[in-house]
Design an enzyme around this catalytic site. Structure first.
Site, PDB file in Angstrom:
ATOM      1  N   GLY A  78       0.659  -1.149  -0.050  1.00  0.00           N
ATOM      2  CA  GLY A  78       0.074  -0.057   0.133  1.00  0.00           C
ATOM      3  C   GLY A  78       0.934   1.227  -0.162  1.00  0.00           C
ATOM      4  N   THR A  79       1.816   1.135   0.635  1.00  0.00           N
ATOM      5  CA  THR A  79       2.807   2.466   0.768  1.00  0.00           C
ATOM      6  C   THR A  79       3.214   2.728  -0.510  1.00  0.00           C
ATOM      7  OG1 THR A  79       3.333   1.863   3.182  1.00  0.00           O
ATOM      8  CG2 THR A  79       4.833   3.471   1.998  1.00  0.00           C
ATOM      9  N   ASN A 158      -8.114   3.719   8.971  1.00  0.00           N
ATOM     10  CA  ASN A 158      -7.448   2.496   9.779  1.00  0.00           C
ATOM     11  C   ASN A 158      -7.644   2.551  11.231  1.00  0.00           C
ATOM     12  OD1 ASN A 158      -5.807   4.654   8.784  1.00  0.00           O
ATOM     13  ND2 ASN A 158      -4.097   3.577  10.163  1.00  0.00           N
ATOM     14  N   GLN A 186      -7.730   0.086   3.724  1.00  0.00           N
ATOM     15  CA  GLN A 186      -8.437  -0.631   4.597  1.00  0.00           C
ATOM     16  C   GLN A 186     -10.066  -0.776   4.155  1.00  0.00           C
ATOM     17  OE1 GLN A 186      -7.554  -1.458   7.345  1.00  0.00           O
ATOM     18  NE2 GLN A 186      -5.454  -0.726   7.880  1.00  0.00           N
ATOM     19  N   SER A 206      -3.671  -3.065  -0.607  1.00  0.00           N
ATOM     20  CA  SER A 206      -2.644  -3.916  -0.080  1.00  0.00           C
ATOM     21  C   SER A 206      -2.932  -5.221   0.252  1.00  0.00           C
ATOM     22  CB  SER A 206      -2.314  -3.205   1.216  1.00  0.00           C
ATOM     23  OG  SER A 206      -1.122  -3.889   1.832  1.00  0.00           O
ATOM     24  N   GLY A 207      -2.229  -6.244  -0.071  1.00  0.00           N
ATOM     25  CA  GLY A 207      -2.330  -7.585   0.375  1.00  0.00           C
ATOM     26  C   GLY A 207      -2.407  -8.178   1.583  1.00  0.00           C
ATOM     27  N   HIS A 208      -1.417  -7.572   2.464  1.00  0.00           N
ATOM     28  CA  HIS A 208      -1.563  -8.104   3.835  1.00  0.00           C
ATOM     29  C   HIS A 208      -2.735  -7.709   4.811  1.00  0.00           C
ATOM     30  CE1 HIS A 208       0.237  -4.792   6.399  1.00  0.00           C
ATOM     31  NE2 HIS A 208       0.575  -4.353   5.360  1.00  0.00           N
ATOM     32  N   THR A 244      11.910  -7.065 -11.615  1.00  0.00           N
ATOM     33  CA  THR A 244      11.158  -8.300 -11.915  1.00  0.00           C
ATOM     34  C   THR A 244      10.113  -8.534 -10.966  1.00  0.00           C
ATOM     35  OG1 THR A 244      13.387  -9.238 -12.715  1.00  0.00           O
ATOM     36  CG2 THR A 244      11.824 -10.790 -11.856  1.00  0.00           C
ATOM     37  N   CYS A 333       2.343   1.342  12.531  1.00  0.00           N
ATOM     38  CA  CYS A 333       3.591   1.790  12.299  1.00  0.00           C
ATOM     39  C   CYS A 333       3.832   3.028  13.336  1.00  0.00           C
ATOM     40  CB  CYS A 333       3.526   2.516  10.933  1.00  0.00           C
ATOM     41  SG  CYS A 333       2.137   2.792  10.124  1.00  0.00           S
TER      42      CYS A 333
HETATM   43  N1  PLP Z   1      -2.774   3.082   3.999  1.00  0.00           N
HETATM   44  C1  PLP Z   1      -3.479   2.567   5.077  1.00  0.00           C
HETATM   45  C2  PLP Z   1      -4.964   3.275   5.442  1.00  0.00           C
HETATM   46  C3  PLP Z   1      -3.044   1.568   5.916  1.00  0.00           C
HETATM   47  O1  PLP Z   1      -3.810   1.127   6.885  1.00  0.00           O
HETATM   48  C4  PLP Z   1      -1.606   0.950   5.699  1.00  0.00           C
HETATM   49  C5  PLP Z   1      -1.141   0.064   6.559  1.00  0.00           C
HETATM   50  O2  PLP Z   1      -1.279  -0.105   7.734  1.00  0.00           O
HETATM   51  C6  PLP Z   1      -1.223   1.511   4.422  1.00  0.00           C
HETATM   52  C7  PLP Z   1      -1.460   2.459   3.730  1.00  0.00           C
HETATM   53  C8  PLP Z   1       0.205   0.916   4.068  1.00  0.00           C
HETATM   54  O3  PLP Z   1      -0.009  -0.380   3.289  1.00  0.00           O
HETATM   55  P1  PLP Z   1       1.358  -1.239   3.610  1.00  0.00           P
HETATM   56  O4  PLP Z   1       1.326  -1.673   4.767  1.00  0.00           O
HETATM   57  O5  PLP Z   1       1.041  -2.492   2.447  1.00  0.00           O
HETATM   58  O6  PLP Z   1       2.665  -0.596   2.840  1.00  0.00           O
END
Ligand code: PLP
Length: 393
Positions: A78-79, A158, A186, A206-208, A244, A333
């Site tokens: 996601g970042t 989030n 989210q 984001s996958g996780h 890749t 984070c």
């Molecule tokens: N954006 C939101 C709203 C999130 O909650 C998060 C992850 O906590 C991210 C972005 C970042 O995603 P990633 O952990 O896949 O980099």
């Protein structure tokens, strides 16, 4: 410490930080470590399997959000997707102006990127939100200037779970012909979402957060929207993300997306039922508690944020951790940050209340028994911690 409880799926209440990898996703990924290790860009027949697996994953991710496969750009999460949307748009459009509109409650993946752009000479407006965390489309209308080149507003928060009125916000952006990016990390997989109905240009996922692997994600780029890449090299992902491809992660993201598409409609009501059971239990059984953020349809079904008056959030978390419960005070984070949550302060909470708040986020392995045992543990931990001097003073 109870080792038995630690790591138990039913005691995990931090799904917004990350989700466990679904067993079915893990199984599907395994062959793409070995034996199907080939570079999808290679021309021999053995590489066709990896190429097709990446394209199948693209189709699955697109299907989850109502997009076309060719509009999906795989990223490392996601970042990176947020950074590609922001830097990729403003660097290309810098000739048209230098102003960005975002909100005060974005994830740091957007906030820090915008702050970096400010150091590079761009200017930014951070829209405020109401007590439920909602952005007012009229505030957006007022914030847009002739030199505004990008709007970036999240789909769902989030920490408190607010779902933004993205279609209304995007309508304002379109009236003024400003590209609109939404961090939907989210929202995707938790609530139905179709990019065509939203009327936006870019969307990060984001996958996780959807039971896929960490380090996987995607940016949806509406057909016709141009971006400047962040990474230059072999020209993979239509030249927008050289390097890749991380084939196992992409395959895992695709499978996670497919499972989310199939299971989301049943899972939403189940989770909101559990969340309401927990919310009611906490508010009834523990005096001096208050729910933070939105209610009802404006909220993600799995997210609950609660303040416990006169109880330090950090001390509560430590007490609960000792008993095997995993939850958090805010975003993962910022878990080690010494500052109160920027989201809770933006919705009007004073420092004291922001620091006595916990985020409880539910998911696939949450059940009634787990929720009930968390409630009991909260009753005990608040009684134990309440009145102790807070660690942050
Ligand atoms: N954006 C939101 C709203 C999130 O909650 C998060 C992850 O906590 C991210 C972005 C970042 O995603 P990633 O952990 O896949 O980099």
């Amino acid at each position: 410490m109870s080792e038995k409880g630690n790591g138990s799926p039913s005691l995990y209440f931090d799904y917004n930080a990350t989700t466990p990898l679904d067993e079915r996703v893990l199984q599907g990924m395994a062959p793409f470590f070995s034996p199907k290790f080939h570079n999808p860009s290679s021309s021999y027949r053995a590489a066709a399997a990896t190429f097709h697996a990446v394209e199948e994953a693209r189709r699955r991710v697109a299907a989850l959000i109502g997009a076309r496969a060719g509009e999906i750009v795989f990223t490392s999460g996601g970042t990176e997707a947020d950074n590609l949307a922001l830097f990729g748009t403003v660097r290309l459009r810098a000739g048209h102006g230098g102003h960005i509109v975002t909100s005060a409650i974005e994830h740091s993946a957007v906030l820090r990127a915008v702050q970096q752009l400010q150091t590079e000479g761009f200017s930014a407006t951070f829209l405020s939100v109401d007590g439920g965390g909602r952005i007012d489309p009229d505030d957006l209308r007022r914030a847009i200037r002739p030199d505004t080149i990008l709007i970036s507003l999240m789909s769902a928060n989030n920490e408190i779970g607010t779902i933004q009125p993205v279609p209304e916000l995007a309508r304002v952006a379109r009236e003024r012909r400003v590209p609109f990016h939404s961090d939907a990390v989210q929202a995707v997989g938790k609530v139905p979402l179709d990019v065509r109905d939203l009327g936006i240009d870019l969307l990060a996922l984001s996958g996780h957060k959807i039971y896929g692997p960490k380090g996987s994600g995607a940016l949806w780029v509406r057909g016709g929207v141009r971006l400047q890449p962040l990474l230059f090299g072999g020209g993979q992902e239509r030249g927008l993300r050289s390097g890749t491809e991380n084939v196992p992660a992409i395959v895992g993201l695709g499978l996670a997306a497919e499972l989310a598409s199939a299971e989301m409609n049943g899972e939403g009501p189940r989770l909101s039922g559990l969340r309401e059971r927990l919310r009611r239990g906490i508010l009834e059984r523990i005096p001096g508690t208050a729910a933070n953020g939105p209610e009802g349809r404006d909220a993600l079904p799995n997210t609950l944020n609660i303040s416990f008056r006169d109880a330090d959030g950090g001390a509560l978390l430590a007490y609960l951790d000792q008993r095997g419960f995993a939850l958090s005070a805010g975003s993962a984070c910022s878990a080690k940050s010494t500052k109160p949550s920027h989201v809770l302060t933006a919705i009007g909470l004073d420092e004291e209340r922001a620091r006595s708040s916990l985020r409880i986020s539910l998911g696939r392995f949450s059940d009634e028994a787990g929720v009930d045992s968390l409630l009991e543990a909260l009753v005990d931990s608040v009684a134990a911690v309440r009145g102790q001097p807070p660690s942050w003073r």
